[in-house]
Design an enzyme around this catalytic site. Sequence first.
Site, PDB file in Angstrom:
ATOM      1  N   LYS A  81     151.369  -1.540  25.024  1.00 55.16           N
ATOM      2  CA  LYS A  81     149.947  -1.463  25.381  1.00 55.16           C
ATOM      3  C   LYS A  81     149.775  -1.775  26.863  1.00 55.16           C
ATOM      4  CE  LYS A  81     145.381  -3.079  23.851  1.00 55.16           C
ATOM      5  NZ  LYS A  81     144.626  -3.957  22.939  1.00 55.16           N
ATOM      6  N   SER A 156     141.399  -1.689  20.007  1.00 58.05           N
ATOM      7  CA  SER A 156     141.593  -1.070  21.298  1.00 58.05           C
ATOM      8  C   SER A 156     143.031  -0.587  21.548  1.00 58.05           C
ATOM      9  CB  SER A 156     141.205  -2.050  22.404  1.00 58.05           C
ATOM     10  OG  SER A 156     142.051  -3.179  22.364  1.00 58.05           O
ATOM     11  N   SER A 180     142.206  -5.590  17.454  1.00 62.01           N
ATOM     12  CA  SER A 180     142.755  -4.436  18.188  1.00 62.01           C
ATOM     13  C   SER A 180     144.154  -3.982  17.791  1.00 62.01           C
ATOM     14  CB  SER A 180     142.722  -4.717  19.680  1.00 62.01           C
ATOM     15  OG  SER A 180     141.428  -4.494  20.149  1.00 62.01           O
TER      16      SER A 180
HETATM   17  N1  GLN Z   1     136.765  -4.416  18.962  1.00 65.13           N
HETATM   18  C1  GLN Z   1     136.812  -5.790  19.360  1.00 65.13           C
HETATM   19  C2  GLN Z   1     136.157  -5.963  20.704  1.00 65.13           C
HETATM   20  O1  GLN Z   1     135.737  -5.003  21.230  1.00 65.13           O
HETATM   21  C3  GLN Z   1     138.227  -6.288  19.379  1.00 65.13           C
HETATM   22  C4  GLN Z   1     138.977  -5.858  20.558  1.00 65.13           C
HETATM   23  C5  GLN Z   1     140.328  -6.478  20.646  1.00 65.13           C
HETATM   24  O2  GLN Z   1     140.870  -7.009  19.673  1.00 65.13           O
HETATM   25  N2  GLN Z   1     140.884  -6.461  21.822  1.00 65.13           N
HETATM   26  O3  GLN Z   1     136.055  -7.029  21.220  1.00 65.13           O
END
Ligand code: GLN
Length: 478
Positions: A81, A156, A180
Amino acid sequence: MKSYILKLPAVEIINRIKGQEISAEEYMIKLFERIEREERKIHAFITLTKDSALSQARIIDRKIKKNEKLGRLCGIGIAVKDNICTDGVRTTCGSRILENFIPPYDATVIERIKSEDGIVIGKTNMDEFAMGSTTEYSYFGPTFNPWDRERVPGGSSGGSAAAIASHEAGLALGADTGGSIRCPSSFCSTVGLKGTYGLVSRYGLISYGNSLEQIGPITKDVKDCALLFSCISGHDSKDSTSLPYPAKDYTKALVDDVKGLKIGVVKEFFGEGTDEVVVKYVWNSIKKLESLGASYDELSLKFLEYALPTYYIIAMSEASSNLARYDGLRYGLRVPNKSYDWNTIFSKNRKLGFGLEVKRRIILGTYALSAGYFQAYYLKAQKIRTLIRREFDQIFKNHDVLICPTMPILPFKLGEKIKDPLEMYMCDIDTVPANLTGMPAISIPCGFYHNLPIGLQIIAQIYREDLLFRVAYTFEQN
Ligand code: GLN
Protein backbone atom coordinates in the site's frame (compact mmCIF):
# COMPACT_ATOMS: atom_id res chain seq x y z
CA MET A 1 6.42 -21.94 -16.33
CA LYS A 2 2.66 -22.49 -16.63
CA SER A 3 0.67 -19.32 -16.02
CA TYR A 4 -1.76 -21.03 -13.61
CA ILE A 5 1.07 -20.92 -11.07
CA LEU A 6 0.39 -17.21 -10.57
CA LYS A 7 -3.07 -18.16 -9.31
CA LEU A 8 -1.79 -20.51 -6.61
CA PRO A 9 -1.64 -19.39 -2.98
CA ALA A 10 1.65 -17.66 -2.15
CA VAL A 11 2.75 -20.55 0.08
CA GLU A 12 2.59 -22.89 -2.93
CA ILE A 13 4.54 -20.51 -5.15
CA ILE A 14 7.22 -20.06 -2.48
CA ASN A 15 7.56 -23.84 -2.14
CA ARG A 16 7.95 -24.23 -5.90
CA ILE A 17 10.66 -21.58 -5.99
CA LYS A 18 12.47 -23.11 -3.02
CA GLY A 19 12.17 -26.57 -4.57
CA GLN A 20 13.60 -25.21 -7.85
CA GLU A 21 10.53 -26.27 -9.81
CA ILE A 22 10.47 -22.71 -11.08
CA SER A 23 13.08 -19.99 -10.77
CA ALA A 24 12.34 -16.75 -8.95
CA GLU A 25 13.26 -14.82 -12.10
CA GLU A 26 10.97 -16.83 -14.35
CA TYR A 27 8.11 -16.32 -11.89
CA MET A 28 8.79 -12.59 -11.70
CA ILE A 29 8.83 -12.22 -15.49
CA LYS A 30 5.48 -14.00 -15.77
CA LEU A 31 4.05 -11.96 -12.92
CA PHE A 32 4.95 -8.68 -14.62
CA GLU A 33 3.51 -9.91 -17.92
CA ARG A 34 0.26 -10.46 -16.10
CA ILE A 35 0.44 -7.14 -14.28
CA GLU A 36 0.93 -5.30 -17.57
CA ARG A 37 -2.17 -6.98 -19.01
CA GLU A 38 -4.40 -6.64 -15.95
CA GLU A 39 -3.47 -3.07 -15.06
CA ARG A 40 -5.26 -1.73 -18.13
CA LYS A 41 -8.49 -3.00 -16.57
CA ILE A 42 -7.89 -2.84 -12.83
CA HIS A 43 -5.46 -0.01 -11.98
CA ALA A 44 -4.33 -1.58 -8.72
CA PHE A 45 -0.90 0.09 -8.70
CA ILE A 46 0.35 3.65 -8.55
CA THR A 47 4.02 2.71 -9.01
CA LEU A 48 5.63 -0.52 -10.24
CA THR A 49 9.17 -1.55 -9.34
CA LYS A 50 9.84 -4.04 -12.11
CA ASP A 51 13.60 -3.54 -12.47
CA SER A 52 14.43 -3.88 -8.80
CA ALA A 53 12.01 -6.82 -8.47
CA LEU A 54 13.73 -8.67 -11.32
CA SER A 55 17.22 -8.06 -9.99
CA GLN A 56 16.06 -9.14 -6.53
CA ALA A 57 14.68 -12.34 -8.06
CA ARG A 58 18.04 -13.08 -9.69
CA ILE A 59 19.81 -12.58 -6.36
CA ILE A 60 17.43 -15.09 -4.78
CA ASP A 61 18.03 -17.61 -7.58
CA ARG A 62 21.75 -17.34 -6.87
CA LYS A 63 21.13 -17.92 -3.17
CA ILE A 64 19.13 -21.03 -4.03
CA LYS A 65 21.89 -22.35 -6.31
CA LYS A 66 24.46 -21.82 -3.58
CA ASN A 67 22.30 -23.62 -1.04
CA GLU A 68 22.16 -20.58 1.24
CA LYS A 69 19.54 -20.23 3.92
CA LEU A 70 16.27 -18.98 2.42
CA GLY A 71 13.69 -16.67 3.95
CA ARG A 72 10.08 -17.62 4.55
CA LEU A 73 8.85 -15.35 1.75
CA CYS A 74 11.43 -16.61 -0.73
CA GLY A 75 10.91 -14.92 -4.10
CA ILE A 76 7.24 -14.04 -3.71
CA GLY A 77 5.97 -10.79 -5.27
CA ILE A 78 4.46 -8.45 -2.70
CA ALA A 79 2.26 -5.42 -3.42
CA VAL A 80 2.57 -2.65 -0.83
CA LYS A 81 0.00 0.00 0.00
CA ASP A 82 1.31 3.40 -0.96
CA ASN A 83 1.27 4.84 2.56
CA ILE A 84 4.08 2.50 3.67
CA CYS A 85 7.51 4.02 3.14
CA THR A 86 9.87 2.28 0.74
CA ASP A 87 13.49 3.34 0.44
CA GLY A 88 14.06 5.00 -2.93
CA VAL A 89 10.57 4.20 -4.21
CA ARG A 90 8.03 7.00 -4.31
CA THR A 91 5.33 6.83 -1.69
CA THR A 92 2.38 9.05 -2.53
CA CYS A 93 -0.37 8.14 -0.07
CA GLY A 94 -2.67 8.54 -3.05
CA SER A 95 -2.19 12.30 -2.76
CA ARG A 96 -0.99 15.04 -5.01
CA ILE A 97 0.85 16.61 -2.10
CA LEU A 98 3.19 13.57 -1.97
CA GLU A 99 3.17 12.87 -5.69
CA ASN A 100 6.96 13.04 -5.90
CA PHE A 101 7.93 12.05 -2.37
CA ILE A 102 10.71 9.46 -2.27
CA PRO A 103 11.37 8.19 1.26
CA PRO A 104 15.01 7.75 2.28
CA TYR A 105 14.23 4.68 4.38
CA ASP A 106 12.17 1.49 4.56
CA ALA A 107 9.29 1.01 6.98
CA THR A 108 10.00 -1.78 9.48
CA VAL A 109 7.52 -4.09 7.75
CA ILE A 110 9.40 -3.61 4.46
CA GLU A 111 12.75 -4.39 6.15
CA ARG A 112 11.20 -7.55 7.57
CA ILE A 113 9.75 -8.62 4.24
CA LYS A 114 13.10 -8.12 2.55
CA SER A 115 14.96 -10.01 5.25
CA GLU A 116 12.62 -12.94 4.55
CA ASP A 117 13.47 -12.75 0.81
CA GLY A 118 10.09 -11.30 -0.17
CA ILE A 119 10.12 -8.98 -3.19
CA VAL A 120 8.31 -5.64 -3.39
CA ILE A 121 6.73 -5.39 -6.84
CA GLY A 122 5.04 -2.03 -6.50
CA LYS A 123 2.98 0.43 -4.55
CA THR A 124 -0.78 0.10 -4.60
CA ASN A 125 -3.57 2.58 -5.09
CA MET A 126 -5.52 3.90 -2.13
CA ASP A 127 -7.89 6.63 -1.04
CA GLU A 128 -5.92 9.80 -0.40
CA PHE A 129 -4.24 9.48 3.02
CA ALA A 130 -6.33 6.33 3.56
CA MET A 131 -9.49 8.35 4.02
CA GLY A 132 -12.27 6.50 2.29
CA SER A 133 -13.91 3.14 1.71
CA THR A 134 -13.80 2.79 -2.09
CA THR A 135 -10.37 3.93 -3.42
CA GLU A 136 -12.24 6.55 -5.44
CA TYR A 137 -10.59 9.36 -3.48
CA SER A 138 -7.17 8.61 -4.96
CA TYR A 139 -5.47 11.49 -6.77
CA PHE A 140 -4.35 8.89 -9.32
CA GLY A 141 -7.87 7.77 -10.25
CA PRO A 142 -9.92 4.84 -8.98
CA THR A 143 -9.18 1.11 -8.86
CA PHE A 144 -11.79 -1.22 -10.35
CA ASN A 145 -13.19 -4.32 -8.67
CA PRO A 146 -11.78 -7.38 -10.50
CA TRP A 147 -15.09 -9.23 -10.04
CA ASP A 148 -17.11 -6.48 -11.67
CA ARG A 149 -15.32 -3.52 -13.15
CA GLU A 150 -18.31 -1.23 -12.73
CA ARG A 151 -17.99 -1.60 -8.99
CA VAL A 152 -15.61 -0.31 -6.33
CA PRO A 153 -12.99 -2.64 -4.84
CA GLY A 154 -13.55 -1.17 -1.37
CA GLY A 155 -10.97 0.93 0.40
CA SER A 156 -8.87 2.45 1.40
CA SER A 157 -6.44 -0.40 0.55
CA GLY A 158 -8.41 -1.14 -2.62
CA GLY A 159 -5.32 -1.46 -4.79
CA SER A 160 -3.79 -4.14 -2.57
CA ALA A 161 -6.96 -6.24 -2.47
CA ALA A 162 -7.57 -5.85 -6.22
CA ALA A 163 -3.95 -6.86 -6.92
CA ILE A 164 -4.49 -10.09 -4.97
CA ALA A 165 -7.90 -10.83 -6.52
CA SER A 166 -6.55 -10.30 -10.04
CA HIS A 167 -3.41 -12.37 -9.32
CA GLU A 168 -1.15 -9.40 -9.90
CA ALA A 169 0.64 -10.12 -6.60
CA GLY A 170 1.38 -13.13 -4.42
CA LEU A 171 0.88 -11.26 -1.17
CA ALA A 172 -0.08 -7.70 -0.26
CA LEU A 173 0.17 -5.25 2.58
CA GLY A 174 -2.64 -2.90 3.52
CA ALA A 175 -3.26 -0.64 6.49
CA ASP A 176 -6.41 -0.40 8.52
CA THR A 177 -7.53 2.64 10.54
CA GLY A 178 -11.23 1.89 10.47
CA GLY A 179 -11.56 -1.06 8.11
CA SER A 180 -9.22 -0.32 5.21
CA ILE A 181 -7.83 -3.85 5.09
CA ARG A 182 -11.07 -5.68 5.80
CA CYS A 183 -13.43 -3.64 3.61
CA PRO A 184 -11.55 -4.23 0.34
CA SER A 185 -10.95 -7.83 1.38
CA SER A 186 -14.69 -8.30 1.69
CA PHE A 187 -15.40 -6.57 -1.65
CA CYS A 188 -12.62 -8.43 -3.54
CA SER A 189 -12.97 -11.86 -1.91
CA THR A 190 -9.54 -11.86 -0.27
CA VAL A 191 -8.41 -12.55 3.29
CA GLY A 192 -7.44 -9.46 5.29
CA LEU A 193 -6.24 -9.12 8.86
CA LYS A 194 -5.94 -6.14 11.15
CA GLY A 195 -3.98 -7.41 14.12
CA THR A 196 -3.99 -6.29 17.74
CA TYR A 197 -2.99 -2.63 18.04
CA GLY A 198 0.77 -2.52 18.61
CA LEU A 199 1.60 -5.97 17.25
CA VAL A 200 2.83 -4.74 13.86
CA SER A 201 5.25 -1.84 13.75
CA ARG A 202 3.90 1.43 12.39
CA TYR A 203 7.39 2.81 11.83
CA GLY A 204 7.36 4.12 8.26
CA LEU A 205 3.57 4.08 7.97
CA ILE A 206 2.36 7.56 7.03
CA SER A 207 -0.05 8.44 9.83
CA TYR A 208 -3.72 9.15 9.43
CA GLY A 209 -5.30 8.14 12.75
CA ASN A 210 -2.36 6.79 14.70
CA SER A 211 -4.26 5.54 17.77
CA LEU A 212 -6.36 3.35 15.50
CA GLU A 213 -4.24 2.05 12.65
CA GLN A 214 -2.23 -1.05 11.95
CA ILE A 215 -0.49 -2.48 8.90
CA GLY A 216 -1.63 -5.99 7.97
CA PRO A 217 -1.75 -8.69 5.28
CA ILE A 218 -4.17 -9.02 2.37
CA THR A 219 -3.90 -12.48 0.83
CA LYS A 220 -5.54 -15.21 -1.24
CA ASP A 221 -6.15 -17.54 1.68
CA VAL A 222 -5.84 -17.92 5.44
CA LYS A 223 -2.53 -19.78 5.37
CA ASP A 224 -0.88 -17.01 3.32
CA CYS A 225 -2.27 -14.51 5.80
CA ALA A 226 -0.80 -16.36 8.79
CA LEU A 227 2.57 -16.58 7.05
CA LEU A 228 2.81 -12.89 6.19
CA PHE A 229 1.53 -11.85 9.62
CA SER A 230 4.18 -14.02 11.28
CA CYS A 231 6.86 -12.27 9.22
CA ILE A 232 5.80 -8.67 9.88
CA SER A 233 4.59 -8.75 13.51
CA GLY A 234 6.60 -8.56 16.71
CA HIS A 235 8.24 -5.82 18.76
CA ASP A 236 10.01 -2.90 17.10
CA SER A 237 11.97 -0.41 19.17
CA LYS A 238 11.48 2.24 16.47
CA ASP A 239 7.74 2.43 17.17
CA SER A 240 6.87 3.66 20.65
CA THR A 241 3.41 2.09 20.44
CA SER A 242 4.84 -1.33 19.58
CA LEU A 243 4.02 -4.01 22.15
CA PRO A 244 6.90 -5.75 23.91
CA TYR A 245 6.19 -9.15 22.36
CA PRO A 246 8.39 -11.13 20.02
CA ALA A 247 7.04 -12.41 16.72
CA LYS A 248 5.18 -15.71 16.84
CA ASP A 249 4.69 -18.37 14.23
CA TYR A 250 0.98 -18.06 13.56
CA THR A 251 0.96 -20.85 10.99
CA LYS A 252 0.90 -23.18 14.03
CA ALA A 253 -2.59 -21.86 14.79
CA LEU A 254 -3.93 -23.24 11.50
CA VAL A 255 -5.87 -26.16 12.87
CA ASP A 256 -9.02 -27.43 11.26
CA ASP A 257 -11.05 -27.68 14.44
CA VAL A 258 -13.52 -25.38 16.19
CA LYS A 259 -14.92 -27.91 18.64
CA GLY A 260 -15.80 -26.29 21.95
CA LEU A 261 -15.32 -22.71 20.75
CA LYS A 262 -17.92 -20.18 21.79
CA ILE A 263 -19.08 -17.64 19.20
CA GLY A 264 -20.86 -14.43 20.12
CA VAL A 265 -23.35 -13.01 17.62
CA VAL A 266 -23.98 -9.36 18.42
CA LYS A 267 -27.33 -8.22 17.08
CA GLU A 268 -26.22 -4.59 16.51
CA PHE A 269 -23.80 -5.86 13.88
CA PHE A 270 -26.80 -6.96 11.82
CA GLY A 271 -28.71 -3.72 12.28
CA GLU A 272 -30.67 -1.40 10.03
CA GLY A 273 -29.14 -0.93 6.60
CA THR A 274 -27.54 -4.36 6.48
CA ASP A 275 -28.37 -6.10 3.20
CA GLU A 276 -30.53 -9.22 3.74
CA VAL A 277 -28.25 -11.20 1.50
CA VAL A 278 -25.30 -10.35 3.74
CA VAL A 279 -27.30 -11.30 6.84
CA LYS A 280 -28.22 -14.63 5.27
CA TYR A 281 -24.69 -15.53 4.20
CA VAL A 282 -23.15 -14.62 7.53
CA TRP A 283 -25.77 -16.59 9.43
CA ASN A 284 -25.20 -19.58 7.15
CA SER A 285 -21.52 -19.38 8.00
CA ILE A 286 -22.24 -19.29 11.72
CA LYS A 287 -24.48 -22.37 11.33
CA LYS A 288 -21.70 -24.05 9.40
CA LEU A 289 -19.27 -23.47 12.25
CA GLU A 290 -21.90 -24.76 14.65
CA SER A 291 -22.17 -27.96 12.62
CA LEU A 292 -18.41 -28.29 13.01
CA GLY A 293 -18.59 -28.22 16.79
CA ALA A 294 -18.65 -24.57 17.82
CA SER A 295 -21.57 -23.09 19.72
CA TYR A 296 -23.04 -19.61 19.59
CA ASP A 297 -25.33 -17.29 21.44
CA GLU A 298 -26.89 -13.97 20.58
CA LEU A 299 -25.97 -10.83 22.45
CA SER A 300 -26.42 -7.10 22.46
CA LEU A 301 -23.82 -4.37 22.91
CA LYS A 302 -25.45 -1.21 24.12
CA PHE A 303 -22.65 1.23 23.19
CA LEU A 304 -22.02 -0.16 19.72
CA GLU A 305 -24.42 2.29 18.09
CA TYR A 306 -22.00 5.08 19.05
CA ALA A 307 -18.97 3.40 17.50
CA LEU A 308 -19.22 5.10 14.10
CA PRO A 309 -19.52 8.73 15.29
CA THR A 310 -16.88 8.04 17.96
CA TYR A 311 -14.53 6.68 15.34
CA TYR A 312 -15.03 9.60 12.96
CA ILE A 313 -14.45 12.22 15.64
CA ILE A 314 -11.24 10.55 16.80
CA ALA A 315 -9.97 9.72 13.30
CA MET A 316 -10.61 13.22 11.97
CA SER A 317 -9.06 14.86 15.03
CA GLU A 318 -5.93 12.78 14.70
CA ALA A 319 -5.88 13.41 10.95
CA SER A 320 -6.05 17.17 11.40
CA SER A 321 -3.02 17.01 13.65
CA ASN A 322 -1.06 14.44 11.60
CA LEU A 323 -1.57 16.26 8.33
CA ALA A 324 -0.36 19.61 9.68
CA ARG A 325 3.17 18.63 8.61
CA TYR A 326 2.33 18.90 4.91
CA ASP A 327 3.23 22.52 4.42
CA GLY A 328 4.95 22.02 1.07
CA LEU A 329 8.15 23.55 2.42
CA ARG A 330 10.15 20.58 3.62
CA TYR A 331 8.87 18.00 1.15
CA GLY A 332 5.92 17.41 -1.12
CA LEU A 333 4.17 19.69 -3.54
CA ARG A 334 5.51 23.26 -3.71
CA VAL A 335 3.34 25.62 -5.66
CA PRO A 336 5.40 28.39 -7.29
CA ASN A 337 4.45 31.76 -5.87
CA LYS A 338 5.98 35.15 -5.29
CA SER A 339 4.87 35.66 -1.73
CA TYR A 340 7.09 35.19 1.31
CA ASP A 341 4.15 35.23 3.65
CA TRP A 342 3.83 31.96 5.58
CA ASN A 343 0.04 31.81 5.49
CA THR A 344 -0.09 32.41 1.76
CA ILE A 345 2.49 29.77 0.93
CA PHE A 346 1.01 27.23 3.34
CA SER A 347 -2.54 27.73 2.06
CA LYS A 348 -1.60 27.61 -1.61
CA ASN A 349 0.33 24.38 -1.22
CA ARG A 350 -2.41 22.70 0.75
CA LYS A 351 -5.22 24.02 -1.41
CA LEU A 352 -3.77 22.34 -4.49
CA GLY A 353 -2.10 19.43 -2.72
CA PHE A 354 -5.07 17.96 -0.86
CA GLY A 355 -8.31 16.61 -2.28
CA LEU A 356 -11.79 17.48 -1.12
CA GLU A 357 -12.33 14.64 1.36
CA VAL A 358 -8.99 15.22 3.07
CA LYS A 359 -9.77 18.91 3.44
CA ARG A 360 -13.19 18.11 4.84
CA ARG A 361 -11.62 15.92 7.50
CA ILE A 362 -8.90 18.40 8.42
CA ILE A 363 -11.55 21.07 8.92
CA LEU A 364 -13.88 18.84 10.95
CA GLY A 365 -11.01 17.44 13.01
CA THR A 366 -9.64 20.88 13.78
CA TYR A 367 -13.11 21.94 14.83
CA ALA A 368 -13.52 18.93 17.17
CA LEU A 369 -10.19 19.76 18.83
CA SER A 370 -10.66 23.49 19.14
CA ALA A 371 -11.14 25.27 22.47
CA GLY A 372 -14.75 25.19 23.51
CA TYR A 373 -15.57 22.11 21.43
CA PHE A 374 -12.87 19.78 22.67
CA GLN A 375 -14.91 18.63 25.68
CA ALA A 376 -18.09 18.24 23.70
CA TYR A 377 -16.57 16.15 20.90
CA TYR A 378 -13.06 14.80 21.22
CA LEU A 379 -13.08 14.17 24.95
CA LYS A 380 -16.55 12.67 24.86
CA ALA A 381 -15.52 10.41 21.99
CA GLN A 382 -12.54 9.18 24.01
CA LYS A 383 -14.81 8.38 26.95
CA ILE A 384 -17.21 6.43 24.75
CA ARG A 385 -14.24 4.62 23.25
CA THR A 386 -13.39 3.36 26.74
CA LEU A 387 -16.98 2.26 27.35
CA ILE A 388 -17.03 0.33 24.09
CA ARG A 389 -13.75 -1.37 24.96
CA ARG A 390 -15.09 -2.37 28.40
CA GLU A 391 -18.21 -3.82 26.88
CA PHE A 392 -16.16 -5.93 24.47
CA ASP A 393 -13.85 -7.06 27.31
CA GLN A 394 -16.90 -8.20 29.21
CA ILE A 395 -18.14 -10.30 26.27
CA PHE A 396 -14.76 -11.90 25.72
CA LYS A 397 -14.80 -13.24 29.28
CA ASN A 398 -17.09 -15.98 28.05
CA HIS A 399 -16.77 -15.96 24.27
CA ASP A 400 -13.82 -16.87 22.08
CA VAL A 401 -14.75 -14.87 19.01
CA LEU A 402 -17.45 -12.61 17.65
CA ILE A 403 -18.76 -13.19 14.14
CA CYS A 404 -20.49 -10.56 12.02
CA PRO A 405 -20.51 -9.12 8.50
CA THR A 406 -17.38 -7.23 7.41
CA MET A 407 -19.41 -4.89 5.22
CA PRO A 408 -23.14 -4.34 5.65
CA ILE A 409 -23.64 -4.19 1.89
CA LEU A 410 -22.41 -5.72 -1.38
CA PRO A 411 -19.79 -3.98 -3.53
CA PHE A 412 -21.55 -1.03 -5.12
CA LYS A 413 -21.08 0.92 -8.34
CA LEU A 414 -18.40 3.55 -8.74
CA GLY A 415 -19.75 7.02 -8.07
CA GLU A 416 -22.69 5.73 -6.05
CA LYS A 417 -21.66 6.95 -2.61
CA ILE A 418 -19.09 9.59 -3.38
CA LYS A 419 -21.76 12.30 -3.50
CA ASP A 420 -22.78 11.81 0.09
CA PRO A 421 -19.94 11.58 2.63
CA LEU A 422 -22.25 10.36 5.40
CA GLU A 423 -23.39 7.45 3.28
CA MET A 424 -19.75 6.63 2.62
CA TYR A 425 -18.95 6.73 6.35
CA MET A 426 -21.86 4.39 7.10
CA CYS A 427 -20.08 1.62 5.19
CA ASP A 428 -17.58 1.36 8.06
CA ILE A 429 -20.15 0.61 10.73
CA ASP A 430 -19.02 -2.99 11.33
CA THR A 431 -15.27 -2.50 10.97
CA VAL A 432 -14.51 0.48 13.22
CA PRO A 433 -15.20 -1.24 16.58
CA ALA A 434 -12.05 -3.37 16.23
CA ASN A 435 -9.97 -0.21 15.71
CA LEU A 436 -11.56 1.61 18.63
CA THR A 437 -10.90 -1.34 20.94
CA GLY A 438 -7.51 -2.33 19.47
CA MET A 439 -8.78 -5.87 19.00
CA PRO A 440 -7.72 -8.11 16.12
CA ALA A 441 -10.22 -8.78 13.33
CA ILE A 442 -10.04 -10.76 10.12
CA SER A 443 -12.23 -10.73 7.02
CA ILE A 444 -12.58 -13.94 5.02
CA PRO A 445 -14.72 -14.71 1.99
CA CYS A 446 -18.02 -16.45 2.77
CA GLY A 447 -19.53 -16.67 -0.69
CA PHE A 448 -20.75 -14.83 -3.75
CA TYR A 449 -24.12 -13.37 -4.60
CA HIS A 450 -24.45 -12.95 -8.39
CA ASN A 451 -20.67 -12.87 -8.73
CA LEU A 452 -20.32 -10.26 -5.95
CA PRO A 453 -18.17 -11.29 -2.97
CA ILE A 454 -19.38 -11.27 0.64
CA GLY A 455 -17.00 -11.12 3.60
CA LEU A 456 -17.30 -12.60 7.06
CA GLN A 457 -15.64 -10.80 9.96
CA ILE A 458 -14.23 -12.57 13.00
CA ILE A 459 -13.13 -10.50 16.01
CA ALA A 460 -11.15 -11.74 19.02
CA GLN A 461 -9.73 -10.44 22.28
CA ILE A 462 -6.38 -8.62 22.23
CA TYR A 463 -3.49 -10.97 21.27
CA ARG A 464 -5.84 -13.76 20.19
CA GLU A 465 -4.94 -13.77 16.50
CA ASP A 466 -4.45 -17.51 16.98
CA LEU A 467 -8.21 -17.90 17.48
CA LEU A 468 -8.94 -15.84 14.38
CA PHE A 469 -6.67 -18.06 12.33
CA ARG A 470 -8.14 -21.22 13.77
CA VAL A 471 -11.76 -20.27 13.08
CA ALA A 472 -10.94 -18.75 9.66
CA TYR A 473 -8.91 -21.78 8.62
CA THR A 474 -11.58 -24.24 9.72
CA PHE A 475 -14.23 -22.29 7.85
CA GLU A 476 -12.12 -22.11 4.70
CA GLN A 477 -11.26 -25.83 4.79
CA ASN A 478 -14.89 -26.81 5.18
N1 GLN B 1 -13.18 4.22 5.67
C1 GLN B 1 -12.59 4.61 6.91
C2 GLN B 1 -12.19 6.06 6.86
O1 GLN B 1 -12.38 6.64 5.86
C3 GLN B 1 -11.42 3.74 7.24
C4 GLN B 1 -10.21 4.08 6.49
C5 GLN B 1 -9.01 3.31 6.92
O2 GLN B 1 -9.11 2.27 7.59
N2 GLN B 1 -7.86 3.81 6.59
O3 GLN B 1 -11.70 6.61 7.79
